[in-house]
Scaffold this active site. Structure first.
Site, PDB file in Angstrom:
ATOM      1  N   CYS B 116       0.880  -1.186   0.000  1.00  0.00           N
ATOM      2  CA  CYS B 116       0.000   0.000   0.000  1.00  0.00           C
ATOM      3  C   CYS B 116       0.906   1.221   0.000  1.00  0.00           C
ATOM      4  O   CYS B 116       1.162   1.814   1.052  1.00  0.00           O
ATOM      5  CB  CYS B 116      -0.894   0.005   1.229  1.00  0.00           C
ATOM      6  SG  CYS B 116      -1.713  -1.577   1.523  1.00  0.00           S
ATOM      7  N   ALA B 118       1.256   4.422  -1.766  1.00  0.00           N
ATOM      8  CA  ALA B 118       1.114   5.884  -1.881  1.00  0.00           C
ATOM      9  C   ALA B 118       1.123   6.532  -0.491  1.00  0.00           C
ATOM     10  O   ALA B 118       0.570   5.954   0.442  1.00  0.00           O
ATOM     11  CB  ALA B 118      -0.189   6.242  -2.605  1.00  0.00           C
ATOM     12  N   PRO B 119       1.761   7.694  -0.374  1.00  0.00           N
ATOM     13  CA  PRO B 119       2.439   8.501  -1.404  1.00  0.00           C
ATOM     14  C   PRO B 119       3.889   8.100  -1.692  1.00  0.00           C
ATOM     15  O   PRO B 119       4.603   8.846  -2.351  1.00  0.00           O
ATOM     16  CB  PRO B 119       2.392   9.894  -0.793  1.00  0.00           C
ATOM     17  CG  PRO B 119       2.443   9.642   0.683  1.00  0.00           C
ATOM     18  CD  PRO B 119       1.721   8.353   0.930  1.00  0.00           C
ATOM     19  N   GLY B 120       4.307   6.946  -1.217  1.00  0.00           N
ATOM     20  CA  GLY B 120       5.651   6.485  -1.563  1.00  0.00           C
ATOM     21  C   GLY B 120       6.708   6.828  -0.544  1.00  0.00           C
ATOM     22  O   GLY B 120       7.903   6.669  -0.810  1.00  0.00           O
ATOM     23  N   LYS B 122       7.497   5.374   2.377  1.00  0.00           N
ATOM     24  CA  LYS B 122       8.250   4.215   2.853  1.00  0.00           C
ATOM     25  C   LYS B 122       8.923   3.491   1.690  1.00  0.00           C
ATOM     26  O   LYS B 122      10.004   2.934   1.851  1.00  0.00           O
ATOM     27  CB  LYS B 122       7.334   3.292   3.649  1.00  0.00           C
ATOM     28  CG  LYS B 122       6.774   3.971   4.889  1.00  0.00           C
ATOM     29  CD  LYS B 122       5.845   3.068   5.686  1.00  0.00           C
ATOM     30  CE  LYS B 122       5.195   3.823   6.835  1.00  0.00           C
ATOM     31  NZ  LYS B 122       4.062   4.677   6.388  1.00  0.00           N
ATOM     32  N   ASP B 184       1.902  -1.958   5.138  1.00  0.00           N
ATOM     33  CA  ASP B 184       1.565  -0.778   5.949  1.00  0.00           C
ATOM     34  C   ASP B 184       0.145  -0.412   5.523  1.00  0.00           C
ATOM     35  O   ASP B 184      -0.056   0.335   4.588  1.00  0.00           O
ATOM     36  CB  ASP B 184       2.564   0.344   5.643  1.00  0.00           C
ATOM     37  CG  ASP B 184       2.292   1.587   6.468  1.00  0.00           C
ATOM     38  OD1 ASP B 184       2.259   1.482   7.696  1.00  0.00           O
ATOM     39  OD2 ASP B 184       2.095   2.656   5.867  1.00  0.00           O
ATOM     40  N   CYS B 236      -1.193   2.856  11.816  1.00  0.00           N
ATOM     41  CA  CYS B 236      -1.042   4.038  12.669  1.00  0.00           C
ATOM     42  C   CYS B 236      -2.267   4.156  13.547  1.00  0.00           C
ATOM     43  O   CYS B 236      -2.815   5.236  13.731  1.00  0.00           O
ATOM     44  CB  CYS B 236      -0.808   5.294  11.829  1.00  0.00           C
ATOM     45  SG  CYS B 236      -2.044   5.589  10.572  1.00  0.00           S
TER      46      CYS B 236
END
Lengths: 181, 316
Positions: B116, B118-120, B122, B184, B236
């Protein structure tokens, strides 16, 4: 680790191109050695740019990737030039045609406007592409040319989204986390 | 009924965690405080010291993060306005959000899958950890957010990232297998109240309602992981339904072919995963997962599980 891999090398999936011409241009103009790029492959991703990808990068057989690697060289121009990401990544290796801009010049450069030249620069800027540095940091690519009235100008060639970002900052809506989720 | 006096009205949504967060008053206070800005440096451009100096030239004073050699905490200034940020020499990311990649620990030559992406944030962090000499496949289901990944890859100037527009829950075998997989996953985001205080006032997603898709995503992460490889599952949010329960479900489902490794980082204070919640008992090893509360390290809230998939001959 053992991999039951369905993935195939980028070279077998992408429209690979011979980039020797562009690497030669890069070496001739900026002194960045062409042989540095032996560990990369190049492909035509769209009508504007040759893209660069790590050599042998394994890509999924399915689904087809949306994007691979990054843009490297604008090849459709009368005078092909390196992209901003290419300048950011390898520009520090340049030995010539690197312009050190000062604090007055940097804002128009980021904003894609013509950069006012200091008297010492106008004489020194030979026509053509320049890598741009500010306080030792590589910032991108500029073009030394002349305007309609034959006066020397230094043109910024920075990405559009930098301008958008600059507008956001000017409008006071600075969100430092921009891309953070 | 009016809220008890010691709970600001804002914190009603988090009150269900009163008994698990340790020091509730400290948790409550930290959850409402603004979040410090942190960033990691793109070591393909320079050392942490060099990039900190560039930031200082632009009026951004930073101090090194003790637990992460690539991390900086902003003391003053706006890093989003700096040239170092614009040109991809550093990336603004919340401190806890840097931890999954530190635990995944990708090395040059590894292959990494981000389910998963976006936004990139990690994905690019992992590619920089691999010195742009590995391979990283970043999946994103939302077509409108693919551009964010591509832009971050271009800003960081990375050549080893491939972006896929696909629902990671349905990834086919043909996508290949990977040494390291990051799940994530989308979650209730309860740990991000410091950044988005409005979360506390919205009805939002009921805790645990995403558990079904979270289980599918972790299952897919395990399927696409090479035997002997590592998986990081992170959210989170605080809801055990989205954290320990998901990990517990997959541990039972994999029946000995998946194990937890201690999710611990030197210099980071965390709490162990819960052993039970609302009547459901979790496997004892679930305590090896990591819960991060805002008051422990002055960060957002987070949950991380580090998993290893058995090699063909089982675990050594």
């Amino acid at each position: 680790l053992s991999r039951d891999d369905f993935r195939v090398a980028a070279e077998e999936q992408l429209p690979i191109v011979d980039a020797r011409l562009y690497l030669a241009l890069l070496e001739e103009r900026f002194g960045i050695p062409a042989e540095l790029f032996k560990e990369y492959s190049f492909f035509r991703a769209n009508a504007q740019a040759i893209w660069i990808v790590r050599r042998g990068l394994p890509l999924p057989a399915r689904p087809a990737p949306y994007a691979v690697g990054m843009p490297f060289y604008y090849y459709r121009l009368r005078h092909p030039r390196p992209t901003t990401p290419a300048a950011l990544r390898w520009g520090h290796l340049a030995t010539r045609h690197v312009a050190e801009l000062d604090g007055e010049q940097i804002k128009p450069f980021i904003g894609y406007q013509d950069v006012p030249q200091r008297p010492d620069q106008a004489a020194a800027f030979s026509r053509g592409y320049w890598l741009v540095r500010y306080r030792g940091q590589l910032l991108g690519v500029g073009l030394a040319t002349t305007d309609d009235a034959d006066r020397p100008v230094f043109r910024a060639l920075t990405p559009k989204y930098w301008r958008l970002r600059l507008d956001q900052l000017a409008a006071g809506s600075d969100d430092d986390s921009t891309t953070e989720e | 009924m009016p809220p008890p006096m010691d709970i600001p009205y804002d914190l009603h949504k988090l009150e269900r965690y009163r008994d698990i967060v340790g020091d509730w008053p400290a948790f409550a206070e930290a959850s409402l405080a603004p979040l410090p800005t942190t960033l990691w440096v793109n070591t393909l451009r320079g050392s942490r010291e060099e990039i900190a100096a560039w930031l200082a030239d632009d009026g951004v004073e930073t101090t090194p993060l003790a637990w992460y050699p690539r991390g900086l905490r902003v003391v003053s200034g706006r890093p989003g306005k700096s040239f170092a940020f614009l040109t991809g020499a550093c990336h603004v990311q919340e401190e806890v959000s840097m931890m999954p990649i530190v635990l995944l620990d990708p090395r040059p030559g590894d292959s990494v899958l981000d389910l998963c992406a976006a936004p990139g944030n990690k994905s690019t962090q992992a590619a920089v950890h691999m010195e742009d000499r590995g391979d990283l496949v970043a999946c994103e289901v939302n077509e409108g957010r693919l551009g964010l990944i591509v832009r971050n890859v271009e800003r960081m100037a990375l050549t080893s990232v491939a972006t896929l527009n696909t629902n990671a829950g349905n990834l086919p075998r043909e996508v290949g297998s990977f040494d390291r997989v990051l799940a994530d996953v989308p979650c209730g985001c309860e740990g991000t109240t410091r950044k988005n205080p409005s979360l506390l006032h919205r009805t939002g997603i009921p805790p645990g309602s995403l558990a079904g898709s979270q289980i599918s995503l972790l299952r897919k992460a395990i399927q696409r992981c090479t035997p002997g490889g590592r998986i990081v599952y992170s959210t989170c949010t605080y809801a055990p339904e989205e954290n320990e329960a998901v990990v517990d479900t997959l541990l039972r489902e994999m029946d000995g072919r998946l194990r937890l490794l201690p999710a611990r980082i030197d210099g980071v204070r965390g709490a162990p995963g819960l052993s039970s919640w609302q009547g459901r008992e979790y496997l004892p090893e679930v305590a090896q997962t990591l819960r991060l509360y805002p008051h422990l390290n002055d960060t957002g809230g987070f949950f991380i599980a580090l998993l290893e998939k058995a090699s063909d001959g089982g675990f050594p």
